[in-house]
Design an enzyme around this catalytic site. Structure first.
Site, short mmCIF file in Angstrom:
data_model
loop_
_atom_site.label_atom_id
_atom_site.label_comp_id
_atom_site.label_asym_id
_atom_site.label_seq_id
_atom_site.Cartn_x
_atom_site.Cartn_y
_atom_site.Cartn_z
N THR A 89 -7.61 6.24 2.39
CA THR A 89 -7.52 7.14 3.57
C THR A 89 -6.45 6.41 4.51
O THR A 89 -6.89 5.62 5.36
CB THR A 89 -9.23 6.60 4.08
OG1 THR A 89 -9.53 5.18 3.94
CG2 THR A 89 -10.13 7.29 3.47
N CYS A 265 -6.11 -2.90 4.47
CA CYS A 265 -7.38 -2.67 5.19
C CYS A 265 -7.15 -3.01 6.48
O CYS A 265 -7.47 -1.89 7.75
CB CYS A 265 -8.22 -3.30 4.44
SG CYS A 265 -8.77 -2.48 2.94
N LYS A 268 -4.92 -0.84 9.20
CA LYS A 268 -5.25 0.46 9.29
C LYS A 268 -6.74 0.83 9.80
O LYS A 268 -7.00 1.65 10.77
CB LYS A 268 -5.20 1.20 8.11
CG LYS A 268 -6.27 1.39 7.01
CD LYS A 268 -6.06 2.50 5.93
CE LYS A 268 -7.25 2.19 4.76
NZ LYS A 268 -8.62 2.16 5.18
P1 NAD Z 1 -5.48 2.82 -3.62
O1 NAD Z 1 -4.26 3.75 -2.90
O2 NAD Z 1 -5.23 1.65 -4.37
O3 NAD Z 1 -6.16 3.94 -4.64
C1 NAD Z 1 -6.59 5.50 -4.02
C2 NAD Z 1 -6.42 6.13 -5.65
O4 NAD Z 1 -6.97 7.50 -5.24
C3 NAD Z 1 -5.00 6.31 -6.18
O5 NAD Z 1 -4.86 6.05 -7.47
C4 NAD Z 1 -4.72 7.97 -5.65
O6 NAD Z 1 -3.93 8.60 -6.85
C5 NAD Z 1 -6.18 8.58 -6.08
N1 NAD Z 1 -6.42 9.82 -5.56
C6 NAD Z 1 -6.00 10.40 -4.15
N2 NAD Z 1 -6.38 11.56 -3.90
C7 NAD Z 1 -7.23 11.90 -5.16
C8 NAD Z 1 -8.06 13.05 -5.57
N3 NAD Z 1 -8.09 14.14 -4.83
N4 NAD Z 1 -8.69 12.92 -6.66
C9 NAD Z 1 -8.57 11.74 -7.46
N5 NAD Z 1 -8.00 10.77 -7.02
C10 NAD Z 1 -7.37 10.69 -5.98
O7 NAD Z 1 -6.58 2.82 -2.67
P2 NAD Z 1 -7.49 1.64 -2.29
O8 NAD Z 1 -6.90 0.26 -1.98
O9 NAD Z 1 -8.38 1.52 -3.75
O10 NAD Z 1 -8.55 2.11 -1.20
C11 NAD Z 1 -9.64 3.16 -1.48
C12 NAD Z 1 -10.51 3.21 -0.27
O11 NAD Z 1 -11.21 1.99 -0.21
C13 NAD Z 1 -9.76 3.05 1.10
O12 NAD Z 1 -10.32 3.91 2.07
C14 NAD Z 1 -9.43 1.82 1.55
O13 NAD Z 1 -9.71 1.41 2.78
C15 NAD Z 1 -10.93 1.46 0.92
N6 NAD Z 1 -11.12 -0.08 0.64
C16 NAD Z 1 -10.14 -0.80 0.08
C17 NAD Z 1 -10.14 -2.28 -0.03
C18 NAD Z 1 -9.04 -2.82 -0.75
O14 NAD Z 1 -9.09 -4.24 -0.63
N7 NAD Z 1 -8.00 -2.14 -1.20
C19 NAD Z 1 -11.24 -2.93 0.30
C20 NAD Z 1 -12.47 -2.07 0.84
C21 NAD Z 1 -12.30 -1.02 1.01
#
Ligand code: NAD
Length: 444
Positions: A89, A265, A268
């Site tokens: 996101t 995080c 954003k």
């Molecule tokens: P990321 O970018 O590492 O991973 C997202 C994945 O989703 C990618 O591999 C992408 O190819 C895939 N994707 C995108 N659209 C898709 C679709 N339509 N169908 C299938 N796959 C799809 O992101 P992240 O760091 O894992 O973060 C994911 C969410 O979790 C975000 O909202 C983030 O704010 C939240 N979050 C992240 C963390 C962190 O430490 N990274 C911690 C808590 C919450």
């Protein structure tokens, strides 16, 4: 009891850790991603991100058949009772969260579902998203329950955080007993020692995630402001932190001054919370100030370096230790090291970088504009300054006499204040930290 079938959409930091984590607790998990290259690597046994302990957990669960990867969302959804959305996101230009991946994935799930499905929003999404997703899925051929279950894991310790969370926040509509009992069953293995689930309405669950991150970011920004004051009035931020954090109402965590917070995080989520406030016509002063102070803080290291080496850095070689936004991850998103690199490049410096895990990601952005050292001391050779931006363990107690011999000019800029107690001035270094008394010796 039969195993719970789970589909996780998105194989990034959160999706991969959650998917492997649920498999570890006994669920059968199908992880899907639109990035076919990523899926292929996972199926070859490669882990596309660096996260301690994750590789072993993935391997173990793939071997026993509880964890698999594909890009076939339809069949993964059809096989699953619960579908978690863990897609990105990212921030839009105006600070709001880009929800296009969440909405696209929710629409695909609605199309594919052939049986009652619990659709769980694990991505960090602004308040009101649960309601919007319910609109998207309401005409699906099978009943879909939409639940909010934000993730609180931290990169670098994500496996541990997932398996031993402080709390599990679940936002569920009043009276939705099916969603409630399915989520309870799924999380039961993580609640054996105590019930960690906090039930609430979806809007409160969505907001909890943002408020938690904004609160942590706010503590950092506050200490960064106080660090500047320390430098002006002759106080030491280390001592202030200890004095303040020893109060049990405050605690010592997230009170470190530094080069500004980064990561995928905090920046954003702070921006998105400010945006949610604007939309609701509530101007969140503290949230705006947190971001503003952080933007300013990211310029502190470049400013200190230029104050010492001159505004024109042409012909100066600067070594940087640490590129990731924190240790034990390869994630460089919004890392303060990147703002530093940009500022130094703009001023004409030659930059040599080192990081245990972050270099491939940095190379993908900067290419040949930087030099990449295969070993930490090599980066410091003939440098006019060495800047520490990320406190990886291997940088914490370096061989200073060796550094002094290698460097052209023995100047150290310590963005994490971890070398402040080593008496580096008396060893012949010009040493500068952030908000510490040692800095005053430079001025003498
Ligand atoms: P990321 O970018 O590492 O991973 C997202 C994945 O989703 C990618 O591999 C992408 O190819 C895939 N994707 C995108 N659209 C898709 C679709 N339509 N169908 C299938 N796959 C799809 O992101 P992240 O760091 O894992 O973060 C994911 C969410 O979790 C975000 O909202 C983030 O704010 C939240 N979050 C992240 C963390 C962190 O430490 N990274 C911690 C808590 C919450």
């Amino acid at each position: 009891m039969v195993a719970v079938n789970v589909c996780v959409v998105g194989c990034g930091y959160v999706g991969l850790v959650s998917g492997a984590g649920f498999a570890e607790t006994g669920a059968v998990v199908r992880c899907v991603d639109v990035d076919e290259g990523r899926v292929m690597r996972l199926n070859r046994g490669e882990i596309p991100i660096f996260e301690p302990g994750l590789g072993e957990m993935v391997k173990r669960n793939v071997e026993v058949g509880r964890l698999s990867f594909s890009s076939d969302l339809d069949s993964a959804v059809r096989e699953s009772t619960l579908v978690f959305l863990a897609v990105g996101t990212p921030p839009r230009e105006d600070g709001s969260a880009d929800l296009s991946a969440v909405f696209a994935a929710a629409a695909s799930v609605a199309k594919a579902a052939t049986q009652r499905t619990i659709l769980v929003l694990k991505s960090t999404v602004p308040v009101g998203t649960n309601r919007r997703v319910r609109e998207i899925v309401k005409n699906a051929p099978a009943p879909i329950h939409v639940v909010s279950n934000p993730e609180f894991l931290k990169e670098g310790d994500a496996v541990n955080d997932f398996l031993r969370p402080d709390r599990i926040v679940i936002g569920c509509e009043d009276g939705d007993e099916i969603a409630r009992s399915t989520m309870t069953q799924l999380y039961h293995p993580l609640c054996l020692d105590k019930d960690r689930i906090l039930w609430m309405d979806p809007a409160s669950a969505e907001l909890t995630k943002y408020v938690a991150n904004a609160m942590l970011a706010m503590r950092i920004s506050f200490m960064n402001e106080v660090a500047e004051l320390c430098e002006k009035v002759g106080a030491d931020i280390h001592r202030v932190r200890r004095g303040v954090g020893s109060d049990s109402r405050i605690g010592l965590q997230f009170l470190y001054a530094g080069p500004g917070y980064g990561g995928s995080c905090f920046p954003k989520d702070v921006a998105a919370l400010a945006h949610s406030g604007r939309e609701a016509e509530v101007y969140l002063e503290l949230v705006h100030a947190t971001a503003k102070v952080n933007d300013k803080q990211k310029q502190v290291l470049p400013r200190k370096i230029k104050a010492s080496l001159g505004a024109d850095l042409g012909g100066k070689r600067i070594a940087i230790w640490g590129l990731t936004f924190k240790p034990k991850t390869d994630d460089i998103r919004e890392s303060p090291a990147l703002s530093l690199i940009d500022a130094l490049l703009d001023s004409g410096a030659e930059i040599v970088v080192h990081d245990p895990e972050g270099m491939p990601n940095v190379r993908a952005i900067y290419g040949e504009r930087l030099r990449y050292a295969s070993e930490a001391y090599e980066a410091a050779r003939d440098a006019d300054a060495l800047v520490l931006t990320t406190e990886w363990r291997q940088y914490q107690q370096p061989d200073f006499p060796k550094l002094k011999k290698l460097m052209r000019n023995p100047r150290l800029f310590d963005g994490r204040n971890i070398w402040s107690e080593y008496g580096l001035h008396s060893q012949g270094f010009e040493y500068t930290g952030i908000g510490i008394r040692e800095n005053q010796k430079n001025a003498q």
